[in-house]
Design an enzyme around this catalytic site. Structure first.
Site, PDB file in Angstrom:
ATOM      1  N   ALA A  65       0.866  -1.176   0.000  1.00 65.74           N
ATOM      2  CA  ALA A  65       0.000   0.000   0.000  1.00 65.74           C
ATOM      3  C   ALA A  65       0.907   1.231   0.000  1.00 65.74           C
ATOM      4  O   ALA A  65       2.080   1.154   0.387  1.00 65.74           O
ATOM      5  CB  ALA A  65      -0.876  -0.022   1.245  1.00 65.74           C
ATOM      6  N   GLY A 110       0.622  -5.015   0.880  1.00 68.32           N
ATOM      7  CA  GLY A 110      -0.561  -5.099   0.019  1.00 68.32           C
ATOM      8  C   GLY A 110      -0.305  -5.841  -1.283  1.00 68.32           C
ATOM      9  O   GLY A 110      -1.250  -6.350  -1.905  1.00 68.32           O
ATOM     10  N   GLU A 113      -0.535  -9.433  -0.406  1.00 69.03           N
ATOM     11  CA  GLU A 113      -1.969  -9.648  -0.142  1.00 69.03           C
ATOM     12  C   GLU A 113      -2.774  -9.700  -1.439  1.00 69.03           C
ATOM     13  O   GLU A 113      -3.717 -10.486  -1.559  1.00 69.03           O
ATOM     14  CB  GLU A 113      -2.481  -8.534   0.781  1.00 69.03           C
ATOM     15  N   GLU A 133       4.698  -4.880   7.260  1.00 65.50           N
ATOM     16  CA  GLU A 133       3.893  -3.876   7.968  1.00 65.50           C
ATOM     17  C   GLU A 133       4.336  -3.575   9.395  1.00 65.50           C
ATOM     18  O   GLU A 133       4.356  -2.416   9.807  1.00 65.50           O
ATOM     19  CB  GLU A 133       2.409  -4.282   7.976  1.00 65.50           C
TER      20      GLU A 133
HETATM   21  N1  CAA Z   1       4.546   3.246  -0.988  1.00 68.43           N
HETATM   22  C1  CAA Z   1       4.900   4.396  -1.580  1.00 68.43           C
HETATM   23  N2  CAA Z   1       6.003   4.509  -2.352  1.00 68.43           N
HETATM   24  C2  CAA Z   1       6.771   3.420  -2.518  1.00 68.43           C
HETATM   25  C3  CAA Z   1       6.459   2.185  -1.918  1.00 68.43           C
HETATM   26  C4  CAA Z   1       5.266   2.122  -1.114  1.00 68.43           C
HETATM   27  N3  CAA Z   1       4.865   0.985  -0.545  1.00 68.43           N
HETATM   28  N4  CAA Z   1       7.413   1.291  -2.241  1.00 68.43           N
HETATM   29  C5  CAA Z   1       8.293   1.940  -3.010  1.00 68.43           C
HETATM   30  N5  CAA Z   1       7.910   3.233  -3.196  1.00 68.43           N
HETATM   31  C6  CAA Z   1       8.582   4.275  -3.963  1.00 68.43           C
HETATM   32  C7  CAA Z   1       9.809   4.793  -3.219  1.00 68.43           C
HETATM   33  O1  CAA Z   1       9.445   5.758  -2.259  1.00 68.43           O
HETATM   34  C8  CAA Z   1      10.617   5.372  -4.358  1.00 68.43           C
HETATM   35  O2  CAA Z   1      10.067   6.617  -4.706  1.00 68.43           O
HETATM   36  P1  CAA Z   1      11.057   7.873  -5.086  1.00 68.43           P
HETATM   37  O3  CAA Z   1      11.775   7.393  -6.322  1.00 68.43           O
HETATM   38  O4  CAA Z   1      10.100   8.974  -5.336  1.00 68.43           O
HETATM   39  O5  CAA Z   1      11.962   8.040  -3.913  1.00 68.43           O
HETATM   40  C9  CAA Z   1      10.318   4.407  -5.516  1.00 68.43           C
HETATM   41  O6  CAA Z   1       9.112   3.729  -5.166  1.00 68.43           O
HETATM   42  C10 CAA Z   1      11.391   3.378  -5.714  1.00 68.43           C
HETATM   43  O7  CAA Z   1      11.619   2.732  -4.477  1.00 68.43           O
HETATM   44  P2  CAA Z   1      13.065   2.527  -3.812  1.00 68.43           P
HETATM   45  O8  CAA Z   1      13.978   3.631  -4.229  1.00 68.43           O
HETATM   46  O9  CAA Z   1      12.877   2.318  -2.354  1.00 68.43           O
HETATM   47  O10 CAA Z   1      13.532   1.195  -4.549  1.00 68.43           O
HETATM   48  P3  CAA Z   1      14.538   0.078  -4.002  1.00 68.43           P
HETATM   49  O11 CAA Z   1      14.771  -0.845  -5.130  1.00 68.43           O
HETATM   50  O12 CAA Z   1      15.728   0.717  -3.342  1.00 68.43           O
HETATM   51  O13 CAA Z   1      13.742  -0.688  -2.819  1.00 68.43           O
HETATM   52  C11 CAA Z   1      11.834  -1.820  -1.882  1.00 68.43           C
HETATM   53  C12 CAA Z   1      12.637  -1.468  -3.145  1.00 68.43           C
HETATM   54  C13 CAA Z   1      12.666  -2.764  -0.991  1.00 68.43           C
HETATM   55  C14 CAA Z   1      10.582  -2.531  -2.342  1.00 68.43           C
HETATM   56  C15 CAA Z   1      11.497  -0.529  -1.097  1.00 68.43           C
HETATM   57  O14 CAA Z   1      10.940   0.411  -2.003  1.00 68.43           O
HETATM   58  C16 CAA Z   1      10.505  -0.750   0.015  1.00 68.43           C
HETATM   59  O15 CAA Z   1      10.873  -1.242   1.060  1.00 68.43           O
HETATM   60  N6  CAA Z   1       9.225  -0.335  -0.200  1.00 68.43           N
HETATM   61  C17 CAA Z   1       8.200  -0.391   0.820  1.00 68.43           C
HETATM   62  C18 CAA Z   1       7.690  -1.801   1.007  1.00 68.43           C
HETATM   63  C19 CAA Z   1       6.677  -1.852   2.131  1.00 68.43           C
HETATM   64  O16 CAA Z   1       6.981  -1.595   3.270  1.00 68.43           O
HETATM   65  N7  CAA Z   1       5.439  -2.241   1.776  1.00 68.43           N
HETATM   66  C20 CAA Z   1       4.353  -2.375   2.742  1.00 68.43           C
HETATM   67  C21 CAA Z   1       3.525  -1.157   2.752  1.00 68.43           C
HETATM   68  S1  CAA Z   1       2.312  -1.193   4.060  1.00 68.43           S
HETATM   69  C22 CAA Z   1       1.028  -2.111   3.451  1.00 68.43           C
HETATM   70  O17 CAA Z   1       1.091  -2.663   2.387  1.00 68.43           O
HETATM   71  C23 CAA Z   1      -0.198  -2.164   4.351  1.00 68.43           C
HETATM   72  C24 CAA Z   1      -1.234  -3.140   3.918  1.00 68.43           C
HETATM   73  O18 CAA Z   1      -1.185  -4.281   4.245  1.00 68.43           O
HETATM   74  C25 CAA Z   1      -2.401  -2.680   3.215  1.00 68.43           C
END
Ligand code: CAA
Length: 259
Positions: A65, A110, A113, A133
């Site tokens: 998400a 998400g 999921e 999460e």
């Molecule tokens: N939400 C918003 N933006 C996201 C995102 C997310 N979940 N995941 C990645 N992005 C964005 C980053 O902010 C980045 O944006 P900018 O270029 O503007 O800075 C872009 O996508 C590229 O990401 P990274 O530079 O971080 O890429 P990476 O290859 O270095 O890392 C990754 C990849 C390990 C997937 C890392 O992006 C990451 O950890 N993302 C978050 C994953 C996460 O925690 N997901 C769970 C969200 S909570 C949820 O999902 C709740 C639910 O159950 C409903």
């Protein structure tokens, strides 16, 4: 319908739904979840679509998400977003057509999921799965606390959710989260091959099997097997049952009509 963050394409009897926000690694903001809802309505209404493949653009399936959108939520907004995700993913799970997730990259939060709301998951060697999460101070919110355990068992689901760790495709295969792992360039073709194998069978029987499995899993075994007998009986009112069995007896190819 026109979409901004997803692509819905038809290919023969298949619908290909691609989450397309590659700059944010296909993170699900409310707009994208709402678009998925619209696409599911379109797919459900189109009788020529017999199976669905869900995938992501670029190097990610769905990285969760949208954290930028959620960051300043209060509890009312959090609950609203959770309910939206759960409503749409439940609609996907209940779609009366088989759905295959072709997990091409990150399937986190998400994203994991979303894949769990599909019937079958195939992964590329580059796929990574996880429920990060608790590392963000929240629980999984789009079905992860419920569906992950149903697929991989309680102990493994709890380990994945409590640790927030990421696992690679081969580990996802080992624990039964995915049914197969393929080279990235072959993933979509393998998903289509699997979908086409499914759609070569009697569509009503496939559909009723899905409904019976999904309903049965949440009932006691007596209710579940009674329901199975109902749908089994119902199949004998279809033209495709007569066709399938007659073709077998006559030793000829089947010609199913979805009737
Ligand atoms: N939400 C918003 N933006 C996201 C995102 C997310 N979940 N995941 C990645 N992005 C964005 C980053 O902010 C980045 O944006 P900018 O270029 O503007 O800075 C872009 O996508 C590229 O990401 P990274 O530079 O971080 O890429 P990476 O290859 O270095 O890392 C990754 C990849 C390990 C997937 C890392 O992006 C990451 O950890 N993302 C978050 C994953 C996460 O925690 N997901 C769970 C969200 S909570 C949820 O999902 C709740 C639910 O159950 C409903």
């Amino acid at each position: 319908m026109e979409y901004k963050n997803i692509i819905l394409k038809k290919e023969g009897k298949l619908a290909l739904l691609t989450i397309n926000r590659p700059k944010a690694l296909n993170a699900l903001n409310s707009e994208t979840v709402t678009e998925i809802n619209g696409a599911l309505d379109e797919i459900a209404a189109d009788d020529t679509v017999l199976a669905v493949i869900v995938t992501g653009s670029g190097k990610s399936f769905v990285a969760g998400a949208d954290i930028t959108e959620m960051k300043d939520f209060n509890s009312v907004e959090g609950r609203k977003f959770g309910r939206l995700g759960n409503k749409v993913f439940r609609k996907l799970e209940n779609l009366e057509k088989p759905v295959i997730a072709a997990v091409n990259g990150f399937a986190l939060g998400g994203g994991c999921e979303l894949s769990l709301a599909c019937d079958i998951r195939l992964a590329s060697t580059k796929a990574k799965f996880g429920q990060p999460e608790v590392g963000l101070g929240i629980t999984p919110g789009f079905g992860g606390t419920q569906r992950l355990a149903r697929v991989v068992g309680l102990g493994m689901a709890k380990e994945l959710i409590y640790t927030a760790k990421m696992i690679k495709a081969d580990e996802a295969f080992r624990i039964g989260l995915v049914n197969g792992v393929y080279e990235p360039e072959n993933l979509l073709e393998e998903a289509k091959k699997l979908a086409n194998t499914i759609v070569a069978n009697a569509p009503i029987a496939v559909r009723m099997s899905k409904v019976a499995i999904n309903r049965g899993i949440q009932c006691d075994i007596d209710t579940a097997t009674a329901y199975e007998s109902e749908v089994f009986g119902e199949c004998f009112s279809t033209e495709d049952q007569k066709e399938g069995m007659t073709a077998f007896v006559e030793k000829r190819e089947k010609n199913f009509k979805n009737k």
